[in-house]
Enzyme design. Sequence first.
Site, PDB file in Angstrom:
ATOM      1  N   LYS A   1      11.204  31.169  71.645  1.00  0.00           N
ATOM      2  CA  LYS A   1      11.304  32.530  72.203  1.00  0.00           C
ATOM      3  C   LYS A   1      11.118  32.487  73.723  1.00  0.00           C
ATOM      4  O   LYS A   1      11.867  33.110  74.470  1.00  0.00           O
ATOM      5  CB  LYS A   1      10.247  33.437  71.537  1.00  0.00           C
ATOM      6  CG  LYS A   1      10.603  33.761  70.086  1.00  0.00           C
ATOM      7  CD  LYS A   1       9.447  34.389  69.311  1.00  0.00           C
ATOM      8  CE  LYS A   1       9.843  34.517  67.835  1.00  0.00           C
ATOM      9  NZ  LYS A   1       8.754  35.013  66.977  1.00  0.00           N
TER      10      LYS A   1
ATOM     11  N   GLN B   1       2.492  36.086  67.240  1.00  0.00           N
ATOM     12  CA  GLN B   1       3.153  35.232  66.245  1.00  0.00           C
ATOM     13  C   GLN B   1       2.346  35.201  64.951  1.00  0.00           C
ATOM     14  O   GLN B   1       1.155  34.902  64.966  1.00  0.00           O
ATOM     15  CB  GLN B   1       3.338  33.816  66.808  1.00  0.00           C
ATOM     16  CG  GLN B   1       4.160  32.900  65.921  1.00  0.00           C
ATOM     17  CD  GLN B   1       5.619  33.366  65.768  1.00  0.00           C
ATOM     18  OE1 GLN B   1       6.269  33.750  66.736  1.00  0.00           O
ATOM     19  NE2 GLN B   1       6.121  33.346  64.530  1.00  0.00           N
TER      20      GLN B   1
ATOM     21  N   ASP C   1       8.553  43.377  68.017  1.00  0.00           N
ATOM     22  CA  ASP C   1       8.788  42.819  66.679  1.00  0.00           C
ATOM     23  C   ASP C   1       9.074  43.931  65.673  1.00  0.00           C
ATOM     24  O   ASP C   1       9.502  43.667  64.546  1.00  0.00           O
ATOM     25  CB  ASP C   1       7.567  42.008  66.211  1.00  0.00           C
ATOM     26  CG  ASP C   1       7.763  40.508  66.391  1.00  0.00           C
ATOM     27  OD1 ASP C   1       8.943  40.079  66.455  1.00  0.00           O
ATOM     28  OD2 ASP C   1       6.767  39.774  66.451  1.00  0.00           O
TER      29      ASP C   1
END
Length: 290
Positions: A52, A96, A119
């Site tokens: 990312k 994450q 997200d």
Amino acid sequence: MILLDGKIASQSVKDELLLQVKKLKEEHKRVPHLAAILVGNNGASETYVASKVKNCSEIGFRSSLIRFDSDVNEDELLTAIIKLNNDEAIDGILVQLPLPKHISEQKVIETISPTKDVDGFHPINAGKLVQGFPVFVPATPYGVMLMLEHFNIDTQGKNAVVIGRSNIVGRPMSVLLSGNHKYGNCTVTICHSHTKNLEEICSQADILVSAIGNPGMIKANMVKQGAVIIDVGITRVDDATAVKGFRIKGDVDFNDVATKASALTPVPGGVGLMTIAGLLKNTMKAYLNK
Ligand code: NAD
């Protein structure tokens, strides 16, 4: 059979973003800035976050990687998120997953400001998605939609089957495919670990999205002739002959299913790359919303 190549589709999304960043720079404006939090040193999480960060830099976004040891206490982590929420220079925040067991993932998700939740996991954004409002769509299902768009897959009135009902993939995927828009309007069936007659249901799907995490489970006998198959599954399978000691496998038995599918995503090189494209688009959106 069309190979739904994530490299090609994600590059086209990144090229678009690159142009947007170039224009911002020409106008002497700041560029989008993503903050990624990584807790511990889980190998897969390390790889995802590194990718990312690398992709941000490729298209000219700023990124900050904030690391914590796996024994970080929950309050310390939540405080760091709140600090990022209040930081005007940060547009998007991701933590994450998975997190160590002593930290509540739900608390973490709910602490991220919905306006920076790139997200798309915050319940406010999940609720807005269900009601069809503009929102941060969770990156993986968003990536699948970008893939369908890139390859101009006709979804109107099609029978779609989604296997998996997680908040991260399966559930939002079913919402998107059933939505009233160009790459939606499917009749959607959602399957899970308690589904009976999985094979029969799958073999009626014009579009089959598998998000299980069981390598090679989807075989040709579960697939309708000419179906579009989207393999979301990613599992590390031990392989002593591989350089890293493992290989990445999808849910779909690629060679078997390729004999019947009209279009199929590879693993690796499919949905994983589109997930990053979805995240980058969400980060640009968070920036533009400000
Ligand atoms: P999860 O474990 O939360 O969900 C798995 C789902 O599969 C559950 O809803 C479960 O009911 C269903 N399931 C399990 N066994 C089944 C069976 N035998 N028959 C039918 N359904 C069954 O996982 P998740 O977070 O949704 O991820 C799913 C897969 O997608 C994993 O392999 C994960 O690594 C992968 N993933 C990939 C990306 C990507 O970028 N490509 C992103 C997120 C997750």
